[in-house]
Design a protein around this motif. Structure first.
Motif, PDB file in Angstrom:
ATOM      1  N   SER A  24       0.821  -1.211   0.000  1.00  0.00           N
ATOM      2  CA  SER A  24       0.000   0.000   0.000  1.00  0.00           C
ATOM      3  C   SER A  24       0.857   1.263   0.000  1.00  0.00           C
ATOM      4  O   SER A  24       0.403   2.319  -0.429  1.00  0.00           O
ATOM      5  CB  SER A  24      -0.924   0.001   1.222  1.00  0.00           C
ATOM      6  OG  SER A  24      -0.163  -0.028   2.427  1.00  0.00           O
ATOM      7  N   CYS A  25       2.114   1.146   0.459  1.00  0.00           N
ATOM      8  CA  CYS A  25       3.014   2.306   0.431  1.00  0.00           C
ATOM      9  C   CYS A  25       3.359   2.727  -0.995  1.00  0.00           C
ATOM     10  O   CYS A  25       3.738   3.873  -1.231  1.00  0.00           O
ATOM     11  CB  CYS A  25       4.302   1.994   1.175  1.00  0.00           C
ATOM     12  SG  CYS A  25       4.122   1.646   2.930  1.00  0.00           S
ATOM     13  N   GLN A 124       9.151  -4.887  -9.647  1.00  0.00           N
ATOM     14  CA  GLN A 124       8.012  -5.248  -8.823  1.00  0.00           C
ATOM     15  C   GLN A 124       8.473  -5.427  -7.385  1.00  0.00           C
ATOM     16  O   GLN A 124       9.258  -6.318  -7.081  1.00  0.00           O
ATOM     17  CB  GLN A 124       7.356  -6.531  -9.343  1.00  0.00           C
ATOM     18  CG  GLN A 124       6.758  -6.384 -10.726  1.00  0.00           C
ATOM     19  CD  GLN A 124       5.509  -5.511 -10.753  1.00  0.00           C
ATOM     20  OE1 GLN A 124       5.039  -5.053  -9.718  1.00  0.00           O
ATOM     21  NE2 GLN A 124       4.967  -5.275 -11.932  1.00  0.00           N
ATOM     22  N   ALA A 125       7.959  -4.583  -6.503  1.00  0.00           N
ATOM     23  CA  ALA A 125       8.328  -4.664  -5.091  1.00  0.00           C
ATOM     24  C   ALA A 125       7.603  -5.821  -4.418  1.00  0.00           C
ATOM     25  O   ALA A 125       6.529  -6.243  -4.864  1.00  0.00           O
ATOM     26  CB  ALA A 125       7.968  -3.359  -4.389  1.00  0.00           C
ATOM     27  N   PRO A 126       8.157  -6.377  -3.336  1.00  0.00           N
ATOM     28  CA  PRO A 126       7.440  -7.403  -2.571  1.00  0.00           C
ATOM     29  C   PRO A 126       6.102  -6.860  -2.061  1.00  0.00           C
ATOM     30  O   PRO A 126       5.962  -5.668  -1.785  1.00  0.00           O
ATOM     31  CB  PRO A 126       8.390  -7.708  -1.408  1.00  0.00           C
ATOM     32  CG  PRO A 126       9.744  -7.270  -1.886  1.00  0.00           C
ATOM     33  CD  PRO A 126       9.492  -6.094  -2.778  1.00  0.00           C
ATOM     34  N   ALA A 127       5.119  -7.749  -1.934  1.00  0.00           N
ATOM     35  CA  ALA A 127       3.801  -7.331  -1.449  1.00  0.00           C
ATOM     36  C   ALA A 127       3.867  -6.852  -0.010  1.00  0.00           C
ATOM     37  O   ALA A 127       3.158  -5.922   0.381  1.00  0.00           O
ATOM     38  CB  ALA A 127       2.811  -8.491  -1.573  1.00  0.00           C
ATOM     39  N   GLN A 128       4.729  -7.466   0.788  1.00  0.00           N
ATOM     40  CA  GLN A 128       4.923  -7.075   2.177  1.00  0.00           C
ATOM     41  C   GLN A 128       6.331  -6.508   2.330  1.00  0.00           C
ATOM     42  O   GLN A 128       7.308  -7.205   2.050  1.00  0.00           O
ATOM     43  CB  GLN A 128       4.725  -8.268   3.112  1.00  0.00           C
ATOM     44  CG  GLN A 128       3.335  -8.889   3.044  1.00  0.00           C
ATOM     45  CD  GLN A 128       2.252  -7.938   3.506  1.00  0.00           C
ATOM     46  OE1 GLN A 128       2.457  -7.137   4.434  1.00  0.00           O
ATOM     47  NE2 GLN A 128       1.096  -7.995   2.858  1.00  0.00           N
ATOM     48  N   GLY A 132      14.994  -3.062   5.759  1.00  0.00           N
ATOM     49  CA  GLY A 132      16.124  -3.932   5.457  1.00  0.00           C
ATOM     50  C   GLY A 132      15.893  -4.847   4.276  1.00  0.00           C
ATOM     51  O   GLY A 132      16.848  -5.449   3.768  1.00  0.00           O
ATOM     52  N   ASP A 133      14.649  -4.996   3.836  1.00  0.00           N
ATOM     53  CA  ASP A 133      14.374  -5.814   2.650  1.00  0.00           C
ATOM     54  C   ASP A 133      15.119  -5.256   1.439  1.00  0.00           C
ATOM     55  O   ASP A 133      15.295  -4.028   1.299  1.00  0.00           O
ATOM     56  CB  ASP A 133      12.881  -5.820   2.316  1.00  0.00           C
ATOM     57  CG  ASP A 133      12.076  -6.751   3.218  1.00  0.00           C
ATOM     58  OD1 ASP A 133      12.693  -7.470   4.017  1.00  0.00           O
ATOM     59  OD2 ASP A 133      10.835  -6.726   3.124  1.00  0.00           O
ATOM     60  N   THR A 134      15.532  -6.142   0.536  1.00  0.00           N
ATOM     61  CA  THR A 134      16.153  -5.713  -0.721  1.00  0.00           C
ATOM     62  C   THR A 134      15.568  -6.528  -1.868  1.00  0.00           C
ATOM     63  O   THR A 134      15.071  -7.639  -1.676  1.00  0.00           O
ATOM     64  CB  THR A 134      17.679  -5.911  -0.711  1.00  0.00           C
ATOM     65  OG1 THR A 134      17.980  -7.306  -0.627  1.00  0.00           O
ATOM     66  CG2 THR A 134      18.330  -5.173   0.453  1.00  0.00           C
ATOM     67  N   TRP A 135      15.611  -5.939  -3.054  1.00  0.00           N
ATOM     68  CA  TRP A 135      15.337  -6.693  -4.275  1.00  0.00           C
ATOM     69  C   TRP A 135      16.165  -6.102  -5.400  1.00  0.00           C
ATOM     70  O   TRP A 135      16.581  -4.942  -5.350  1.00  0.00           O
ATOM     71  CB  TRP A 135      13.845  -6.708  -4.623  1.00  0.00           C
ATOM     72  CG  TRP A 135      13.221  -5.415  -5.043  1.00  0.00           C
ATOM     73  CD1 TRP A 135      13.110  -4.905  -6.315  1.00  0.00           C
ATOM     74  CD2 TRP A 135      12.578  -4.461  -4.185  1.00  0.00           C
ATOM     75  NE1 TRP A 135      12.447  -3.712  -6.304  1.00  0.00           N
ATOM     76  CE2 TRP A 135      12.098  -3.415  -5.013  1.00  0.00           C
ATOM     77  CE3 TRP A 135      12.346  -4.393  -2.805  1.00  0.00           C
ATOM     78  CZ2 TRP A 135      11.431  -2.299  -4.502  1.00  0.00           C
ATOM     79  CZ3 TRP A 135      11.676  -3.286  -2.294  1.00  0.00           C
ATOM     80  CH2 TRP A 135      11.226  -2.264  -3.148  1.00  0.00           C
ATOM     81  N   LYS A 136      16.442  -6.945  -6.387  1.00  0.00           N
ATOM     82  CA  LYS A 136      17.209  -6.501  -7.552  1.00  0.00           C
ATOM     83  C   LYS A 136      16.269  -6.327  -8.730  1.00  0.00           C
ATOM     84  O   LYS A 136      15.270  -7.031  -8.860  1.00  0.00           O
ATOM     85  CB  LYS A 136      18.314  -7.501  -7.898  1.00  0.00           C
ATOM     86  CG  LYS A 136      19.451  -7.539  -6.887  1.00  0.00           C
ATOM     87  CD  LYS A 136      20.573  -8.434  -7.380  1.00  0.00           C
ATOM     88  CE  LYS A 136      21.706  -8.489  -6.355  1.00  0.00           C
ATOM     89  NZ  LYS A 136      22.381  -7.180  -6.225  1.00  0.00           N
TER      90      LYS A 136
END
Length: 254
Positions: A24-25, A124-128, A132-136
């Protein structure tokens, strides 16, 4: 904010991949009649041995009035005013997937920043989301502050109560940017003016962006790269840096 290097634009389409579970952010919640605005600037600077430093700057602001609050492809009446240039106004559609429409023409939104979250640039960002979360994400096309390349996105701060998140992005790419200048004019240290061909090296960018319900509240991104400038048998090694700044602001009809 649209990509700016002598106000050129590349038109294209990127296939849309819907993600109904986006945090939602990062998801806009807009209604017809809502108003939004932002203010921005871009700087391109070049230094090196044997030639005088160069700098180009442009700034402006945009106002948006929502005409359709579709959650993935909201529509607006958009007014852009780049300082020193005529006002530009049109109905527009801004897709979260990077597929936009301006003056009835579709184009790929390769801007480094803008009004909303753009998965063409951010992935595409994680749903939650958690701090500290990361994605490439691999950016497959030339864009405003980089060539095709890969970046890492990190969740730096998260406020679920106010649906706000701050993301850091850092990445590398090769090749020219979208709308990049492949030739430019320089002045040598002895006062001679030359038209040179630009050969870019590896680009490295980093910056912070804060989103609230998918809308960019503040954004700063800096990219640096080595460049080789050539004119006949003359060669100049230089360092280029570019940066954009964008902030949300109260809506003021332009």
């Amino acid at each position: 904010m649209k990509p700016l290097l002598f106000l050129m634009m590349i038109i294209g389409l990127i296939p849309y991949q819907a993600n109904s579970q986006t945090s939602s952010c990062l998801s806009p919640h807009l209604s017809k009649g809502d108003t939004l605005a932002n203010i921005y600037s871009r700087t391109i600077a070049m230094t090196g041995e044997g030639f005088a430093p160069l700098v180009f700057r442009i700034s402006g602001s945009s106002a948006y009035k929502v005409t359709d609050g579709h959650p993935a492809r909201p529509a607006f009446m958009e007014t852009d005013l780049y300082d020193g240039r005529p006002e530009n106004r049109s109905a527009t559609v801004i897709g979260l997937d990077g597929n936009n429409i301006w003056q009835d023409k579709p184009y790929a939104n390769t801007s480094a920043s803008g009004l909303m979250y753009n998965s063409l640039i951010w992935g595409q960002a994680p749903a939650q989301l958690h701090e500290g979360d990361t994605w490439k994400h691999t950016i497959s096309v030339p864009w405003e502050l980089g060539g095709p390349g890969t970046q890492t996105i990190t969740v730096m701060a998260l406020d679920n109560e106010h649906q706000t998140v701050t993301l850091k992005r850092e990445g590398y790419s090769e090749g020219f940017y979208d709308n990049d200048a492949k030739q430019m004019d320089i002045a040598t240290n002895d006062g001679k003016k030359l038209r040179v061909t630009v050969k870019p090296g590896t680009s490295h960018w980093t910056g912070y962006t804060t989103f609230r319900q998918g809308i960019v509240i503040s954004d700063a991104l800096l990219v640096t790269r080595p460049v080789l400038l050539t004119s006949d048998e003359q060669h100049f090694s230089g360092q280029q840096r570019q940066y954009i700044l964008l902030n949300a602001m109260p809506y003021l009809p332009l």
